[in-house]
Write a protein that holds these residues in place. Structure first.
Motif, short mmCIF file in Angstrom:
data_model
loop_
_atom_site.label_atom_id
_atom_site.label_comp_id
_atom_site.label_asym_id
_atom_site.label_seq_id
_atom_site.Cartn_x
_atom_site.Cartn_y
_atom_site.Cartn_z
N PHE A 4 47.02 44.16 38.93
CA PHE A 4 46.91 42.79 39.42
C PHE A 4 48.22 42.05 39.20
CE2 PHE A 4 45.55 42.38 34.97
CZ PHE A 4 46.24 41.25 34.54
N ILE A 5 48.32 40.90 39.86
CA ILE A 5 49.45 39.99 39.69
C ILE A 5 48.91 38.69 39.11
CG2 ILE A 5 51.28 38.67 40.83
CD1 ILE A 5 51.15 40.82 43.09
N LYS A 6 49.47 38.24 38.01
CA LYS A 6 49.14 36.91 37.48
C LYS A 6 50.09 35.93 38.18
CE LYS A 6 47.16 33.82 34.88
NZ LYS A 6 47.44 33.66 33.45
N CYS A 7 49.52 34.95 38.86
CA CYS A 7 50.32 34.05 39.67
C CYS A 7 49.78 32.63 39.57
CB CYS A 7 50.31 34.52 41.13
SG CYS A 7 48.65 34.84 41.79
N HIS A 8 50.51 31.69 40.11
CA HIS A 8 49.99 30.32 40.10
C HIS A 8 50.58 29.51 41.25
CE1 HIS A 8 53.42 27.81 38.70
NE2 HIS A 8 53.78 28.85 37.97
N GLY A 9 49.82 28.52 41.67
CA GLY A 9 50.28 27.50 42.59
C GLY A 9 50.13 26.17 41.89
N SER A 10 51.24 25.51 41.61
CA SER A 10 51.23 24.22 40.90
C SER A 10 50.52 24.29 39.56
CB SER A 10 50.55 23.14 41.77
OG SER A 10 51.31 22.90 42.92
N GLY A 11 50.65 25.43 38.87
CA GLY A 11 50.04 25.59 37.56
C GLY A 11 48.57 25.97 37.61
N ASN A 12 47.98 25.99 38.80
CA ASN A 12 46.61 26.46 39.02
C ASN A 12 46.71 27.99 39.05
OD1 ASN A 12 44.22 25.79 41.75
ND2 ASN A 12 43.86 26.47 39.66
N ASP A 13 46.30 28.66 37.97
CA ASP A 13 46.65 30.07 37.82
C ASP A 13 45.53 31.03 38.20
OD1 ASP A 13 45.16 29.36 35.57
OD2 ASP A 13 46.28 30.65 34.22
N PHE A 14 45.95 32.20 38.69
CA PHE A 14 45.02 33.17 39.23
C PHE A 14 45.41 34.59 38.85
CE2 PHE A 14 45.64 29.68 42.23
CZ PHE A 14 44.35 29.17 42.32
N ILE A 15 44.41 35.46 38.93
CA ILE A 15 44.60 36.90 38.90
C ILE A 15 44.43 37.38 40.33
CG2 ILE A 15 43.60 39.08 38.10
CD1 ILE A 15 42.57 37.41 35.63
N LEU A 16 45.46 37.97 40.91
CA LEU A 16 45.39 38.45 42.28
C LEU A 16 45.19 39.96 42.28
CD1 LEU A 16 47.67 37.38 45.25
CD2 LEU A 16 47.11 39.79 44.89
N ILE A 17 44.08 40.39 42.89
CA ILE A 17 43.76 41.81 42.96
C ILE A 17 43.73 42.24 44.43
CG2 ILE A 17 42.03 43.58 42.47
CD1 ILE A 17 41.09 41.94 40.10
N ASP A 18 44.61 43.17 44.78
CA ASP A 18 44.72 43.66 46.15
C ASP A 18 43.78 44.86 46.32
OD1 ASP A 18 45.42 44.84 48.55
OD2 ASP A 18 47.56 44.44 48.31
N GLU A 19 42.67 44.61 47.01
CA GLU A 19 41.69 45.67 47.23
C GLU A 19 42.08 46.56 48.41
OE1 GLU A 19 37.51 45.05 46.96
OE2 GLU A 19 37.74 43.08 46.00
#
Length: 319
Positions: A4-19
């Motif tokens: 996964f990629i740990k990412c954020h938009g304006s500090g709103n953070d996410f775990i991005l999982i490419d299925e």
């Protein structure tokens, strides 16, 4: 093993999982369980939600976003920017389409909003002021700068879906404690908001400049919420002096974005422009059934982190 990629938009953070790339085939229950397990900030990786990137028959990819409480959101503007970056870089193109729950949306890489910050623009739509679109139980078909008696008698709200449900209050000063109390109360008022609602306070800073803070349904107080900033920009344009068709600077606790409100006849659309910062890339070994996981690999994107800190410092000077 999950990458996964740990990412954020304006500090709103996410775990991005490419299925798609990794050929994962999670069940609906597994997606929910992964959100509950990995988003926990004490025992998990820690994030506001998980972005699942899936195959689409009508666009380059499909995005589904699960909040930290395991519920699925109709849309996520900050998350969509992160997915936009992932797909744009993967496809080697500057503009693609992403399928979301309610619409297929255009996303593109655009001019930097701040030096060194790769910037992505996403469409936030459909926009509706009909209370049934939230849904919301109210005495009128629209709630435009109205008191919601069951929620608060000293505040007025405008209700809209983008397509996530939002109620927006323009205030002179933002009291974070009051926002949290109001947000919790609104999401307990199932007779008024049967599916919950995002609650935002907006302070108008200047012409074409606002500050927004949000209590996000399924998450709580957030550094930023993309659809909330978009909805707040629209509401402050209708009831304030923002210009249609011009970039509005939206300051948030996590930094800043630009929003552009467009109107064609009676139909509004919003474009959200901002960062999609990668914090780190990682691999974990996980047993979903046993609710156990461990790190296997982690690569930090320090330059991106440092560059975004410069944007945050600048945003703080704009208040």
């Amino acid at each position: 093993m999950i990458e996964f990629i740990k990412c954020h938009g304006s500090g709103n953070d996410f775990i991005l999982i490419d299925e798609i790339t990794n050929e994962y085939a999670f069940s609906e229950e597994e997606r929910r369980e992964l959100a509950l397990l990995l988003c926990d900030r004490e025992t998990g990786v820690g994030s506001d939600g998980i972005l699942y990137v899936l195959k689409s028959d009508v666009a380059e990819a499909q995005m589904r976003m699960f909040n930290s409480d395991g519920t699925e959101a109709e849309m996520c503007g900050n998350g969509l920017r992160c997915v936009a970056r992932h797909i744009i870089e993967k496809e080697g193109r500057s503009r693609v389409q992403i399928e979301t729950q309610k619409a297929v949306l255009n996303v593109e890489q655009v001019e930097h909003i701040f030096k060194g910050i790769d910037t992505f623009a996403v469409s936030i739509e459909p926009v509706s002021f009909e209370i049934d679109s939230l849904p919301m139980n109210f005495e009128k078909s629209e709630a435009m700068d109205e008191v919601i008696p069951e929620l608060a008698r000293d505040l007025t709200f405008t209700a809209l879906s983008v397509p996530n449900p939002h109620i927006i209050s323009i205030v002179n000063n933002i009291n974070e404690e009051k926002l949290e109390q109001t947000g919790k109360k609104a999401n307990d008022l199932l007779t008024v908001f049967p599916r919950g609602v995002n609650v935002s306070f907006v302070k108008i800073l200047d012409h074409n400049k606002i500050f927004v803070q949000t209590y996000e349904r399924g998450v709580g107080l957030t550094n930023a919420c993309g659809t909330a900033m978009s909805a707040s920009t629209l509401v402050s344009t209708i009831f304030g002096s923002n210009d249609i068709g011009e970039p509005i600077v939206v300051i948030n606790k996590g930094g800043l974005v630009n929003c552009v409100v467009n109107k064609e006849e009676r139909r509004y659309s919003i474009q959200l422009r901002g960062n999609a910062t990668y914090v780190y890339s990682a691999e974990i070994e996980i047993d979903i059934a046993a609710k156990e996981w461990e790190w296997k690999d982690k690569k930090t994107h320090q330059l991106e982190i440092d560059t975004y800190e410069e944007l945050k410092k600048y945003a703080a000077t704009q208040l």
